[in-house]
Design an enzyme around this catalytic site. Sequence first.
Site, PDB file in Angstrom:
ATOM      1  N   CYS A   2       0.860  -1.177   0.000  1.00 48.91           N
ATOM      2  CA  CYS A   2       0.000   0.000   0.000  1.00 48.91           C
ATOM      3  C   CYS A   2       0.899   1.230   0.000  1.00 48.91           C
ATOM      4  O   CYS A   2       1.947   1.256   0.639  1.00 48.91           O
ATOM      5  CB  CYS A   2      -0.939   0.101   1.197  1.00 48.91           C
ATOM      6  N   ARG A  27       3.891  -0.114  -4.859  1.00 53.56           N
ATOM      7  CA  ARG A  27       3.677  -0.646  -3.515  1.00 53.56           C
ATOM      8  C   ARG A  27       2.350  -1.393  -3.394  1.00 53.56           C
ATOM      9  O   ARG A  27       2.094  -2.053  -2.385  1.00 53.56           O
ATOM     10  CB  ARG A  27       3.680   0.497  -2.498  1.00 53.56           C
ATOM     11  N   TRP A  74      -2.894  -2.576  -1.689  1.00 53.11           N
ATOM     12  CA  TRP A  74      -2.547  -3.991  -1.876  1.00 53.11           C
ATOM     13  C   TRP A  74      -3.365  -4.712  -0.812  1.00 53.11           C
ATOM     14  O   TRP A  74      -3.053  -4.633   0.373  1.00 53.11           O
ATOM     15  CB  TRP A  74      -1.045  -4.209  -1.666  1.00 53.11           C
ATOM     16  N   ASN A 100      -1.376   2.206   5.800  1.00 53.28           N
ATOM     17  CA  ASN A 100      -0.524   1.150   5.237  1.00 53.28           C
ATOM     18  C   ASN A 100      -0.083   0.268   6.402  1.00 53.28           C
ATOM     19  O   ASN A 100       0.410   0.795   7.397  1.00 53.28           O
ATOM     20  CB  ASN A 100       0.688   1.812   4.559  1.00 53.28           C
ATOM     21  N   GLY A 101      -0.301  -1.045   6.288  1.00 58.52           N
ATOM     22  CA  GLY A 101       0.108  -1.945   7.369  1.00 58.52           C
ATOM     23  C   GLY A 101      -1.071  -2.793   7.819  1.00 58.52           C
ATOM     24  O   GLY A 101      -2.057  -2.925   7.089  1.00 58.52           O
ATOM     25  N   GLU A 486      18.252 -17.101  -7.202  1.00 57.23           N
ATOM     26  CA  GLU A 486      17.829 -15.747  -7.560  1.00 57.23           C
ATOM     27  C   GLU A 486      17.246 -15.716  -8.983  1.00 57.23           C
ATOM     28  O   GLU A 486      16.251 -15.021  -9.247  1.00 57.23           O
ATOM     29  CB  GLU A 486      19.021 -14.787  -7.428  1.00 57.23           C
ATOM     30  N   LYS A 490      13.515 -14.316 -10.171  1.00 55.92           N
ATOM     31  CA  LYS A 490      13.313 -13.305 -11.229  1.00 55.92           C
ATOM     32  C   LYS A 490      12.324 -13.814 -12.266  1.00 55.92           C
ATOM     33  O   LYS A 490      11.416 -13.103 -12.670  1.00 55.92           O
ATOM     34  CB  LYS A 490      14.636 -12.968 -11.945  1.00 55.92           C
ATOM     35  N   GLU A 493       8.615 -14.279 -10.756  1.00 57.23           N
ATOM     36  CA  GLU A 493       7.810 -13.134 -10.327  1.00 57.23           C
ATOM     37  C   GLU A 493       7.332 -12.268 -11.476  1.00 57.23           C
ATOM     38  O   GLU A 493       6.291 -11.632 -11.356  1.00 57.23           O
ATOM     39  CB  GLU A 493       8.518 -12.292  -9.252  1.00 57.23           C
ATOM     40  N   HIS A 509      19.540 -36.114  -6.812  1.00 58.29           N
ATOM     41  CA  HIS A 509      18.824 -36.507  -5.585  1.00 58.29           C
ATOM     42  C   HIS A 509      17.334 -36.234  -5.694  1.00 58.29           C
ATOM     43  O   HIS A 509      16.629 -36.262  -4.691  1.00 58.29           O
ATOM     44  CB  HIS A 509      19.423 -35.770  -4.387  1.00 58.29           C
ATOM     45  N   LYS A 603       6.137  -4.072  -4.161  1.00 60.26           N
ATOM     46  CA  LYS A 603       7.570  -3.838  -4.056  1.00 60.26           C
ATOM     47  C   LYS A 603       8.069  -3.976  -2.619  1.00 60.26           C
ATOM     48  O   LYS A 603       9.043  -4.650  -2.356  1.00 60.26           O
ATOM     49  CB  LYS A 603       7.878  -2.443  -4.593  1.00 60.26           C
TER      50      LYS A 603
HETATM   51  C1  AGP Z   1      12.774  -9.143  -5.542  1.00 59.83           C
HETATM   52  O1  AGP Z   1      12.748  -9.298  -6.909  1.00 59.83           O
HETATM   53  C2  AGP Z   1      11.548  -9.381  -4.846  1.00 59.83           C
HETATM   54  N1  AGP Z   1      10.494  -8.591  -5.337  1.00 59.83           N
HETATM   55  C3  AGP Z   1      11.596  -9.523  -3.332  1.00 59.83           C
HETATM   56  O2  AGP Z   1      12.037 -10.811  -3.116  1.00 59.83           O
HETATM   57  C4  AGP Z   1      12.470  -8.547  -2.497  1.00 59.83           C
HETATM   58  O3  AGP Z   1      13.812  -8.742  -2.780  1.00 59.83           O
HETATM   59  C5  AGP Z   1      12.192  -8.796  -1.002  1.00 59.83           C
HETATM   60  O4  AGP Z   1      10.850  -8.524  -0.733  1.00 59.83           O
HETATM   61  C6  AGP Z   1      13.081  -7.992  -0.098  1.00 59.83           C
HETATM   62  O5  AGP Z   1      12.909  -6.624  -0.252  1.00 59.83           O
HETATM   63  P1  AGP Z   1      13.939  -5.592   0.353  1.00 59.83           P
HETATM   64  O6  AGP Z   1      15.233  -5.789  -0.325  1.00 59.83           O
HETATM   65  O7  AGP Z   1      13.334  -4.256   0.086  1.00 59.83           O
HETATM   66  O8  AGP Z   1      14.027  -5.901   1.828  1.00 59.83           O
END
Ligand code: AGP
Length: 608
Positions: A2, A27, A74, A100-101, A486, A490, A493, A509, A603
């Site tokens: 949010c 957000r 959100w 927000n929260g 990682e 990517k 998401e 395994h 985000k």
């Molecule tokens: C990254 O591509 C993601 N959207 C997510 O995993 C992100 O890295 C994670 O939420 C941590 O965020 P931060 O680095 O702002 O703490």
Amino acid sequence: MCGIVGYLGDTEAAPVIFESLKRLEYRGYDSYGFATLKNKEFFIKKGEGKISDASIQNLSRGLPGFMGVGHSRWATHGKVSAENSHPHTDCNGDFLVVHNGIIENYQELRKELKVKGHRFRSDTDTEIIPHLIEEYSELGFEDAVKKAVSRLKGRYAIVTLSRESDKIIGVRRGSPLIVGVKNNVKDSSKGSGKGLSKKRKEYFLASDIPAFLKHTSNVMYLDDEEMVVIDRTGRGIKFYSMENGKEIEKRIVNIGWDPGQAEKNGFEHFMLKEIMEQKDTIRMAINQNMEDIERISKDIKNAFGTFFTGCGTAGNVCLAGEYIFSKVAGKHINFIVSSEFPNYHHFMTDKTLLIAISQSGETADLLEAIEAAKKKHVRIISLVNVMGSSLDRKSDHSFLINAGPEKAVASTKAATSQLALVTLLAYACAGKLDEGRRLLIETASKVNDMINPRYEKHIRGLAEKIHSKENMYIIGRSLNYPMALESAIKIQEVSYIHAQGFAGGELKHGPLALIDKGTPCIALVANDEVKNDIISNAVEIKSRGGYIIGVAPENNEVFDYWIKVPDVGNASPIVNIIPIQILAYHLAILRGHDPDYPKNLAKSVTVK
Ligand code: AGP
């Protein structure tokens, strides 16, 4: 999650709030809402979907006034609908709140307020806040907000307006809220602000700085348990402690970001723009005070137990850090994913060191980890992008990674900047700071050469071949095992392809059973001691029909598709992840998704 904004100034509030909110859309983008206040009347508009899909003209029409609030949602409590979108009001429409929260005790408060006759119109936790303010309204707006907030449990930030007052009030407890201050307003906008002094200030309240960066880079930070009151009548601003009610002095800080950094600057998406910015950001990440690097690396070396913590991509950087410190400095550092940290920290003491990595510095799980560590008197060192963020402020020492605003949900440039800084610290810890700097400067320059339109086109060619696949696997070993994880994040998401990363040695395994004819499998290869082993793993996959994509400094006969990366020794995680970021971006585009706004994600994850 949010985004909230507030504005008080000399121009029509609605367009300012609309623009600010558009910049916070990363957000949360389920629904949105605005409210302005003029002549003791609220004007409210709400809608479902992304605010950037709405027209500013339509939205601004019928929203008069020079102060107001906005919200991009959100959803957490209550489905996506106009009724559930913010702002929420009390029974009589005298108070309104954007939030927000999460309010953890909202169910019991809602029951209590219902018994007292309050009527609720939404399913949200937020709506109890204006009703609580109404309940205490006899105390006056400021004290009613204080009293209402004292009843709330959870992490949140709110901005609230009262119909009868010319004040805008913000409260921060665990979720970000920043004040932007613009001095010396030259002139008031057409038809507005008659009689206002030319030196009056404009104020912005927002969950993140890019919301108001176009107007000002001067900020005042609220800490947790603090309230800000901005008064339109005297154009004054005051900060109070929610714990003892006392007024607090605050400084104005210039954060040194340039407004253009938070814009797309000709790119279709923030994600691609931010990938391309890695031409510069790696160099900026290692532009640190070398005395601090030496001092902190000594602390790491001498600590009785050093740990990394972070979430998602930052967590993968932590895991890479574990490997880099082991290999470069012979130092054992454990990674504890932040959401699990409170369950795995009992042995820590005041001699323990915790290195927290985060782009936003506002991730709720990470902040909880910090709180748990602080209770044990653990020292906190952070690698963070956002100056003044909660993590930055709670740390004993922070290194800013200098990546500039990162707005796409998928973290790209922040990740490679974090990797660069972790690598520099590891070299410093090994007593080889100069060697580390030389390696990273060379890596930054090779990244600069690597990222060009031809390179992107080559990767787009691969995306065209594989975009209709539903499963993908990525393997790596040693420093590149965390990058396999990682890579999976990517791809998942933004393209929604099921992608999984494995340590190459783990294939036999279990995961090998997943390989069918034509399954795309990426092997992350470096010129290191595990090169032959990872190539053997690729051969094992190929013999089961897999389509092998090699990300490597040199071609190999096992690769069906080769993406060349420079040979940069222990900095290989930095160069190996970049082509995967580009691939993920193009997979998203080819599958018809907006890479900047992946479904179900936001985000900054400011809820647990
Ligand atoms: C990254 O591509 C993601 N959207 C997510 O995993 C992100 O890295 C994670 O939420 C941590 O965020 P931060 O680095 O702002 O703490």
